[in-house]
Design a protein around this motif. Structure first.
Motif, PDB file in Angstrom:
ATOM      1  N   ARG A  66      44.411  34.710  44.978  1.00  0.00           N
ATOM      2  CA  ARG A  66      43.433  35.379  45.848  1.00  0.00           C
ATOM      3  C   ARG A  66      42.878  36.619  45.155  1.00  0.00           C
ATOM      4  O   ARG A  66      43.614  37.398  44.565  1.00  0.00           O
ATOM      5  CB  ARG A  66      44.136  35.767  47.151  1.00  0.00           C
ATOM      6  CG  ARG A  66      43.307  36.565  48.129  1.00  0.00           C
ATOM      7  CD  ARG A  66      44.126  36.840  49.386  1.00  0.00           C
ATOM      8  NE  ARG A  66      45.292  37.650  49.109  1.00  0.00           N
ATOM      9  CZ  ARG A  66      45.313  38.980  49.207  1.00  0.00           C
ATOM     10  NH1 ARG A  66      44.215  39.640  49.547  1.00  0.00           N
ATOM     11  NH2 ARG A  66      46.430  39.642  48.943  1.00  0.00           N
ATOM     12  N   PHE A  67      41.551  36.804  45.222  1.00  0.00           N
ATOM     13  CA  PHE A  67      40.946  38.014  44.689  1.00  0.00           C
ATOM     14  C   PHE A  67      41.238  39.159  45.650  1.00  0.00           C
ATOM     15  O   PHE A  67      40.918  39.081  46.829  1.00  0.00           O
ATOM     16  CB  PHE A  67      39.429  37.836  44.536  1.00  0.00           C
ATOM     17  CG  PHE A  67      39.036  37.278  43.197  1.00  0.00           C
ATOM     18  CD1 PHE A  67      39.914  36.515  42.456  1.00  0.00           C
ATOM     19  CD2 PHE A  67      37.774  37.521  42.681  1.00  0.00           C
ATOM     20  CE1 PHE A  67      39.564  35.997  41.222  1.00  0.00           C
ATOM     21  CE2 PHE A  67      37.399  37.007  41.443  1.00  0.00           C
ATOM     22  CZ  PHE A  67      38.301  36.252  40.716  1.00  0.00           C
ATOM     23  N   ILE A  68      41.847  40.213  45.141  1.00  0.00           N
ATOM     24  CA  ILE A  68      42.254  41.322  45.997  1.00  0.00           C
ATOM     25  C   ILE A  68      41.428  42.566  45.689  1.00  0.00           C
ATOM     26  O   ILE A  68      40.780  42.674  44.652  1.00  0.00           O
ATOM     27  CB  ILE A  68      43.756  41.615  45.819  1.00  0.00           C
ATOM     28  CG1 ILE A  68      44.044  42.051  44.364  1.00  0.00           C
ATOM     29  CG2 ILE A  68      44.604  40.406  46.170  1.00  0.00           C
ATOM     30  CD1 ILE A  68      44.634  43.374  44.210  1.00  0.00           C
ATOM     31  N   ASP A  69      41.461  43.500  46.618  1.00  0.00           N
ATOM     32  CA  ASP A  69      40.872  44.817  46.410  1.00  0.00           C
ATOM     33  C   ASP A  69      41.993  45.724  45.901  1.00  0.00           C
ATOM     34  O   ASP A  69      42.890  46.090  46.664  1.00  0.00           O
ATOM     35  CB  ASP A  69      40.308  45.359  47.721  1.00  0.00           C
ATOM     36  CG  ASP A  69      39.628  46.708  47.559  1.00  0.00           C
ATOM     37  OD1 ASP A  69      39.970  47.440  46.609  1.00  0.00           O
ATOM     38  OD2 ASP A  69      38.763  47.046  48.387  1.00  0.00           O
ATOM     39  N   PRO A  70      42.012  46.078  44.603  1.00  0.00           N
ATOM     40  CA  PRO A  70      43.134  46.846  44.054  1.00  0.00           C
ATOM     41  C   PRO A  70      43.345  48.184  44.743  1.00  0.00           C
ATOM     42  O   PRO A  70      44.482  48.631  44.893  1.00  0.00           O
ATOM     43  CB  PRO A  70      42.743  47.042  42.587  1.00  0.00           C
ATOM     44  CG  PRO A  70      41.672  46.052  42.309  1.00  0.00           C
ATOM     45  CD  PRO A  70      40.974  45.818  43.613  1.00  0.00           C
ATOM     46  N   GLY A 123      34.449  52.586  41.399  1.00  0.00           N
ATOM     47  CA  GLY A 123      35.805  53.044  41.646  1.00  0.00           C
ATOM     48  C   GLY A 123      36.866  52.371  40.804  1.00  0.00           C
ATOM     49  O   GLY A 123      38.053  52.667  40.961  1.00  0.00           O
ATOM     50  N   LEU A 124      36.459  51.462  39.898  1.00  0.00           N
ATOM     51  CA  LEU A 124      37.419  50.736  39.082  1.00  0.00           C
ATOM     52  C   LEU A 124      37.091  50.884  37.602  1.00  0.00           C
ATOM     53  O   LEU A 124      35.920  50.900  37.211  1.00  0.00           O
ATOM     54  CB  LEU A 124      37.425  49.244  39.434  1.00  0.00           C
ATOM     55  CG  LEU A 124      37.872  48.854  40.840  1.00  0.00           C
ATOM     56  CD1 LEU A 124      37.682  47.358  41.048  1.00  0.00           C
ATOM     57  CD2 LEU A 124      39.324  49.249  41.073  1.00  0.00           C
ATOM     58  N   ILE A 125      38.116  50.979  36.776  1.00  0.00           N
ATOM     59  CA  ILE A 125      37.974  50.918  35.324  1.00  0.00           C
ATOM     60  C   ILE A 125      38.335  49.512  34.885  1.00  0.00           C
ATOM     61  O   ILE A 125      39.383  48.987  35.272  1.00  0.00           O
ATOM     62  CB  ILE A 125      38.861  51.958  34.635  1.00  0.00           C
ATOM     63  CG1 ILE A 125      38.374  53.367  34.982  1.00  0.00           C
ATOM     64  CG2 ILE A 125      38.868  51.755  33.125  1.00  0.00           C
ATOM     65  CD1 ILE A 125      39.237  54.473  34.424  1.00  0.00           C
ATOM     66  N   VAL A 126      37.456  48.884  34.101  1.00  0.00           N
ATOM     67  CA  VAL A 126      37.600  47.474  33.730  1.00  0.00           C
ATOM     68  C   VAL A 126      37.748  47.361  32.215  1.00  0.00           C
ATOM     69  O   VAL A 126      36.870  47.780  31.458  1.00  0.00           O
ATOM     70  CB  VAL A 126      36.370  46.663  34.206  1.00  0.00           C
ATOM     71  CG1 VAL A 126      36.513  45.200  33.813  1.00  0.00           C
ATOM     72  CG2 VAL A 126      36.202  46.796  35.720  1.00  0.00           C
ATOM     73  N   HIS A 127      38.866  46.791  31.770  1.00  0.00           N
ATOM     74  CA  HIS A 127      39.117  46.573  30.346  1.00  0.00           C
ATOM     75  C   HIS A 127      39.135  45.074  30.055  1.00  0.00           C
ATOM     76  O   HIS A 127      40.031  44.365  30.531  1.00  0.00           O
ATOM     77  CB  HIS A 127      40.467  47.161  29.927  1.00  0.00           C
ATOM     78  CG  HIS A 127      40.511  48.645  29.892  1.00  0.00           C
ATOM     79  ND1 HIS A 127      40.006  49.383  28.845  1.00  0.00           N
ATOM     80  CD2 HIS A 127      40.997  49.546  30.780  1.00  0.00           C
ATOM     81  CE1 HIS A 127      40.178  50.667  29.079  1.00  0.00           C
ATOM     82  NE2 HIS A 127      40.783  50.797  30.246  1.00  0.00           N
ATOM     83  N   TYR A 162      42.002  48.867  36.960  1.00  0.00           N
ATOM     84  CA  TYR A 162      42.762  49.846  37.746  1.00  0.00           C
ATOM     85  C   TYR A 162      41.802  50.885  38.327  1.00  0.00           C
ATOM     86  O   TYR A 162      40.696  51.104  37.803  1.00  0.00           O
ATOM     87  CB  TYR A 162      43.860  50.508  36.917  1.00  0.00           C
ATOM     88  CG  TYR A 162      43.418  51.125  35.616  1.00  0.00           C
ATOM     89  CD1 TYR A 162      42.881  52.410  35.564  1.00  0.00           C
ATOM     90  CD2 TYR A 162      43.564  50.426  34.415  1.00  0.00           C
ATOM     91  CE1 TYR A 162      42.501  52.980  34.367  1.00  0.00           C
ATOM     92  CE2 TYR A 162      43.179  50.988  33.210  1.00  0.00           C
ATOM     93  CZ  TYR A 162      42.647  52.265  33.190  1.00  0.00           C
ATOM     94  OH  TYR A 162      42.251  52.823  32.004  1.00  0.00           O
ATOM     95  N   PRO A 163      42.198  51.548  39.414  1.00  0.00           N
ATOM     96  CA  PRO A 163      41.321  52.551  40.041  1.00  0.00           C
ATOM     97  C   PRO A 163      41.062  53.725  39.109  1.00  0.00           C
ATOM     98  O   PRO A 163      41.929  54.101  38.303  1.00  0.00           O
ATOM     99  CB  PRO A 163      42.119  52.990  41.286  1.00  0.00           C
ATOM    100  CG  PRO A 163      43.065  51.861  41.555  1.00  0.00           C
ATOM    101  CD  PRO A 163      43.410  51.304  40.208  1.00  0.00           C
ATOM    102  N   THR A 164      39.884  54.300  39.215  1.00  0.00           N
ATOM    103  CA  THR A 164      39.525  55.427  38.348  1.00  0.00           C
ATOM    104  C   THR A 164      40.462  56.610  38.530  1.00  0.00           C
ATOM    105  O   THR A 164      40.707  57.359  37.583  1.00  0.00           O
ATOM    106  CB  THR A 164      38.078  55.873  38.630  1.00  0.00           C
ATOM    107  OG1 THR A 164      37.931  56.142  40.033  1.00  0.00           O
ATOM    108  CG2 THR A 164      37.091  54.807  38.217  1.00  0.00           C
TER     109      THR A 164
END
Length: 304
Positions: A130-134, A153-157, A272-274
């Protein structure tokens, strides 16, 4: 008086369920904890707690303020850890969410190696497709496999690119023949991933661009490993990401078909959240998995 001490006292009273229990947790006198909370109420000009001889409960305003305080204190703790002398020795709990198949096949062994390197760290790993809201669900790190995206609001690597390949067991092709064009897939038994919104259709990308083909889905599942097992038994043609079927393609137990056509190109991301960017445990985990998975070019293509 230190406002942060007052906030800590206020939150501890709610957590502990009273002033006496909070005082024991903070190693302070009951009167000092009460004074800290009263000073906070006076400064804010609102009543935060309802006090009776039997219990202490937050007011509606107090409850809303409590939830904000928890977030503030958590961020303060992360900032203090990030600049402390112990910042290269991560401690505490790292909450990770990841897809089921990728988690069991690849991420779990990597996490075990990571924990051996940092023995004071505890990991809480949740595997689900399931796609979640971190942010809403409180995970420190999320591993997601999807098409390119950005989110506020998210940092994406990005870690590594993944191709989706059409393949089947040699025994299946011996019985049913090898399709020469995507349109022929409708005449074959196909093993279908159940979460696809398109139903019994596959969207493929080839030399002439995108094409959508109708398939005969003899087996539908929301788990890629289950579909891989069925393909190995010769039950049909499957469209799966290479991180699931890479070893089978190398050994020849599954054979690629229509090699000029692939499913949607995907990427493995660490997210992960900023507001967790200063967390050393998140930084170290991100660096570690980049080193583990960043060289998996055999999964499809390199991340630039």
């Amino acid at each position: 008086m230190d406002k942060f001490e007052s906030i800590k006292a206020f939150t501890q009273v709610i957590k502990a369920g009273g002033f006496a229990a909070a005082a024991r947790e903070m190693n302070l006198s009951r009167s000092m904890v009460n004074k800290l909370v009263i000073n906070l109420e006076n400064e804010l000009g609102v009543q935060l707690l309802q006090r009776t001889t039997r219990q202490v409960t937050p007011t509606a305003t107090g409850l809303a303020f409590y939830e904000r305080c928890l977030s503030i204190l958590a961020e303060l703790e992360e900032a203090e850890l990030a600049v402390s002398q112990l910042q290269r020795e991560p401690k505490g709990i790292l909450k990770i969410n990841a897809p089921m198949s990728f988690g069991t096949l690849h991420l779990a062994p990597a996490i075990a190696d990571f924990m051996l390197q940092y023995p004071d760290l505890q990991v809480q790993l949740t595997l689900e497709d399931r796609f979640i809201d971190p942010i809403a669900e409180g995970f420190d790190v999320t591993v997601r496999i999807c098409k390119p995206f950005q989110a506020a609001g998210l940092i994406v690597h990005p870690l590594v690119g993944v191709k989706q390949v059409l393949c089947a067991a040699p025994s299946y092709f011996d019985k049913r023949g090898i399709p020469k064009h995507p349109k022929e897939l409708g005449e074959h038994s196909c093993l279908h991933y159940g979460y696809l919104a398109a139903g019994n259709q596959w969207k493929l990308f080839g030399p002439k661009g995108e094409c959508t083909v109708n398939i005969n889905g003899v087996l539908c599942s929301n788990n890629g490993e289950a579909l891989c097992s069925a393909a190995l038994k010769g039950l049909g043609i499957v469209l799966l990401p290479t991180f699931i079927i890479g070893d089978e393609l190398k050994t020849g137990s599954l054979v690629q078909v229509l090699p000029d056509y692939f499913g949607l190109e995907l990427f493995v991301y660490v997210i992960y959240p900023t507001n967790r960017h200063l967390s050393i445990k998140i930084q170290l985990f991100t660096e570690f998995v980049k080193g583990v998975f960043g060289e998996q070019s055999c999964w499809g293509f390199d991340v630039v």
